[in-house]
Design an enzyme around this catalytic site. Sequence first.
Site, PDB file in Angstrom:
ATOM      1  CB  CYS A 308      -1.040   0.021   1.113  1.00  0.00           C
ATOM      2  SG  CYS A 308      -0.333  -0.028   2.763  1.00  0.00           S
ATOM      3  NE  ARG A 338       6.984  -8.452   3.440  1.00  0.00           N
ATOM      4  CZ  ARG A 338       6.060  -8.304   4.374  1.00  0.00           C
ATOM      5  NH1 ARG A 338       6.084  -9.080   5.436  1.00  0.00           N
ATOM      6  NH2 ARG A 338       5.124  -7.394   4.262  1.00  0.00           N
ATOM      7  CD  GLU A 340       9.813 -13.488   4.976  1.00  0.00           C
ATOM      8  OE1 GLU A 340      10.287 -13.605   6.120  1.00  0.00           O
ATOM      9  OE2 GLU A 340       8.769 -12.843   4.729  1.00  0.00           O
ATOM     10  NE  ARG A 349       8.075 -17.345   7.670  1.00  0.00           N
ATOM     11  CZ  ARG A 349       7.328 -16.326   8.121  1.00  0.00           C
ATOM     12  NH1 ARG A 349       7.520 -15.112   7.666  1.00  0.00           N
ATOM     13  NH2 ARG A 349       6.414 -16.528   9.039  1.00  0.00           N
ATOM     14  CD  GLU A 357      -2.035  -3.827   1.221  1.00  0.00           C
ATOM     15  OE1 GLU A 357      -1.783  -5.040   1.379  1.00  0.00           O
ATOM     16  OE2 GLU A 357      -1.848  -2.971   2.096  1.00  0.00           O
ATOM     17  CG  ASP A 418      -1.542 -10.617  12.427  1.00  0.00           C
ATOM     18  OD1 ASP A 418      -1.597  -9.673  11.616  1.00  0.00           O
ATOM     19  OD2 ASP A 418      -0.482 -11.023  12.939  1.00  0.00           O
ATOM     20  CD  GLU A 431       0.177 -11.796   9.492  1.00  0.00           C
ATOM     21  OE1 GLU A 431       1.055 -11.815  10.382  1.00  0.00           O
ATOM     22  OE2 GLU A 431       0.005 -10.850   8.715  1.00  0.00           O
ATOM     23  CG  ASN A 434      -2.172  -7.571   7.759  1.00  0.00           C
ATOM     24  OD1 ASN A 434      -2.687  -7.108   6.739  1.00  0.00           O
ATOM     25  ND2 ASN A 434      -0.897  -7.405   8.044  1.00  0.00           N
ATOM     26  CB  CYS A 460      -4.075  -1.047   4.220  1.00  0.00           C
ATOM     27  SG  CYS A 460      -2.742  -1.458   5.343  1.00  0.00           S
ATOM     28  NE  ARG A 467       2.604 -16.571   4.840  1.00  0.00           N
ATOM     29  CZ  ARG A 467       3.051 -15.719   5.763  1.00  0.00           C
ATOM     30  NH1 ARG A 467       2.225 -15.252   6.686  1.00  0.00           N
ATOM     31  NH2 ARG A 467       4.309 -15.337   5.770  1.00  0.00           N
TER      32      ARG A 467
HETATM   33  P1  ATP Z   1       4.604 -13.254   9.203  1.00  0.00           P
HETATM   34  O1  ATP Z   1       4.690 -12.835  10.626  1.00  0.00           O
HETATM   35  O2  ATP Z   1       3.830 -14.495   8.980  1.00  0.00           O
HETATM   36  O3  ATP Z   1       5.917 -13.215   8.498  1.00  0.00           O
HETATM   37  P2  ATP Z   1       4.106 -10.561   8.509  1.00  0.00           P
HETATM   38  O4  ATP Z   1       3.657  -9.968   9.799  1.00  0.00           O
HETATM   39  O5  ATP Z   1       5.492 -10.375   8.072  1.00  0.00           O
HETATM   40  O6  ATP Z   1       3.725 -12.120   8.482  1.00  0.00           O
HETATM   41  P3  ATP Z   1       2.701  -8.570   7.046  1.00  0.00           P
HETATM   42  O7  ATP Z   1       3.910  -7.753   6.958  1.00  0.00           O
HETATM   43  O8  ATP Z   1       1.622  -8.144   7.962  1.00  0.00           O
HETATM   44  O9  ATP Z   1       3.101 -10.072   7.372  1.00  0.00           O
HETATM   45  O10 ATP Z   1       2.134  -8.774   5.563  1.00  0.00           O
HETATM   46  C1  ATP Z   1       0.750  -8.851   5.260  1.00  0.00           C
HETATM   47  C2  ATP Z   1       0.405 -10.165   4.599  1.00  0.00           C
HETATM   48  O11 ATP Z   1       1.310 -10.460   3.538  1.00  0.00           O
HETATM   49  C3  ATP Z   1       0.490 -11.380   5.507  1.00  0.00           C
HETATM   50  O12 ATP Z   1      -0.700 -11.555   6.251  1.00  0.00           O
HETATM   51  C4  ATP Z   1       0.674 -12.500   4.521  1.00  0.00           C
HETATM   52  O13 ATP Z   1      -0.571 -12.883   3.967  1.00  0.00           O
HETATM   53  C5  ATP Z   1       1.494 -11.866   3.423  1.00  0.00           C
HETATM   54  N1  ATP Z   1       2.929 -12.195   3.567  1.00  0.00           N
HETATM   55  C6  ATP Z   1       3.863 -11.514   4.257  1.00  0.00           C
HETATM   56  N2  ATP Z   1       5.078 -12.087   4.158  1.00  0.00           N
HETATM   57  C7  ATP Z   1       4.906 -13.156   3.352  1.00  0.00           C
HETATM   58  C8  ATP Z   1       5.795 -14.166   2.848  1.00  0.00           C
HETATM   59  N3  ATP Z   1       7.092 -14.145   3.125  1.00  0.00           N
HETATM   60  N4  ATP Z   1       5.284 -15.137   2.056  1.00  0.00           N
HETATM   61  C9  ATP Z   1       3.973 -15.146   1.741  1.00  0.00           C
HETATM   62  N5  ATP Z   1       3.097 -14.229   2.178  1.00  0.00           N
HETATM   63  C10 ATP Z   1       3.538 -13.244   2.972  1.00  0.00           C
HETATM   64 ZN    ZN Z   2      -1.103  -1.985   3.711  1.00  0.00          ZN
HETATM   65 MG    MG Z   3       7.179 -11.602   8.161  1.00  0.00          MG
END
Ligand code: ATP
Ligand code: ZN
Ligand code: MG
Length: 501
Positions: A308, A338, A340, A349, A357, A418, A431, A434, A460, A467
Amino acid sequence: MIYFDLRASFIFTKEISDLYSVFDNFFNNNTDKILSKNDEVGSTIEDFNINDNKLTIHLKSNQIVRANEALIRLKKELSNFIGFKFKIGIREVLINFFIIKIEADNGVDIETLPYVKNIDYENDRYIKIVFDTETEQKLTFSEIEKRIPDRIITLIKNKLEDYGGKNEHWELLWESEDKKFESNEDPTELMLNEGWIKRGYNRGQWIYGPEATYLFRTFEKIVLKELLEPLKYTEMIFPKLVSWDVWMKSGHAQGVYPEIYYVCPPKTRDPKYWEDVKNIYNITKEVPVDLIKEKIDVPIGGMCYAQCPSFWGFLQGETLASDQLPLKVYDHSGTSHRYESGGIHGIERVDEFHRLELVWVGTKEDTLEQAENLKKKYNHIFEDILEIKWRTAWVTPWFMAQEGKHGLSDMKDAGTVDYEALTPYNNKWIEIQNLSINANKYTKGFNVKSQDNKLLWSGCSGVGLERWAAAFISQHGLNSEKWPKKFKEYFKNMPKGIKTL
Ligand code: ATP
Ligand code: ZN
Ligand code: MG
């Protein structure tokens, strides 16, 4: 408590040696203006002396009026007074030394900070910050005017709060009824075995075959028909290469560095400049990445991380007409990336993911009401269409989490829900999406106003397709015969996959 100890010199345009008593009177008559706040004395002038055209002053203070603040006030009042009365100007302010001591039960693990010579934990009592006042990297009056010392204090206070056990907040709000699951397998393994997905060349990247892609598109269709259309969201396309400007305004620049996929343009697009790279590749058949590293410029930003923030460029500095509110838009035009943590993860992940979004903007009441509307729709989707085991939790707001902060927002009603789903094969919750009320964080950061001057809030919600797929497949398995009835009505027929020999 925080203690400040500062010595600085004012360099005047003319000799001031015979004005000692003038300065002495000036200081005595102006203590309120310079050293106090709401009648409380913050700073004291320990001593001062005069030499030719130089006035050196030693300030000590607590945090009521920080010594650095007193110095700024002092310069202003002094230049008015001395300029008006004696036609003398201030040419320069030099910082001789500056020390800040923050009382704390423990130190912080920071070794270097800009403009700081030394940071220590002293006598089991103070974090002592000694500013650099000598080298090229020194703190000058200009940094004091830019509030650098105050930002350093904030940074250290935030660190101390983290040590104080302010953890990622998590509080269960609601949990769905228990269910009997059709599967007890790892969803990634299931899809891999059936040839629905294959590993991409990059870390945390998948190539989705026709079946998996169709599953994602079905999820999107459900969100479109059950939520976006009835709630009147309109589609937009948000940029997926995000510049530093955006992340500075959204707050991401405060903390997201370890997870960014950085983007660097070439230093020049002159073909001659790249001739050697081409030649090396063509002869050795290896890409000379070290040479390329030298030929690319500094990163201009990174790949989409939170989706966003780059929307807000559309509204930056604008005033929204009243009949536009609440504004409701969504984007699903591209990937998010990301870096990760390492290790092999399944599709839940990944480093490259797909997310839908939603963003809404309106008055505080509108924003909260829209969030409730969305929650009802999500509830219906998870309960009656996907029929999954899921729950919601009130967590550290994502806009804080992504700035590297913990705990909850000070702003009442602002925060993040969440949505989590159970993956039976490992009995863990993931998750899946959110929903956040971001208060005026973005409207303020990007300077967006409403026609009738009402304070604007925004929210947002990010729906993670990987997921959702992980949750759905892990609970219902791959056999579409056994999938929930309403879901099958949306899904209709499985596309033909790609079979290899
Ligand atoms: P987590 O704690 O599970 O890593 P996050 O808190 O990093 O999640 P947010 O930053 O809130 O996730 O991102 C919003 C949404 O984006 C999440 O609810 C999820 O659906 C998706 N998302 C985030 N990171 C990933 C990832 N590495 N792979 C797949 N989906 C993701
Ligand atoms: Zn957002
Ligand atoms: Mg994360």
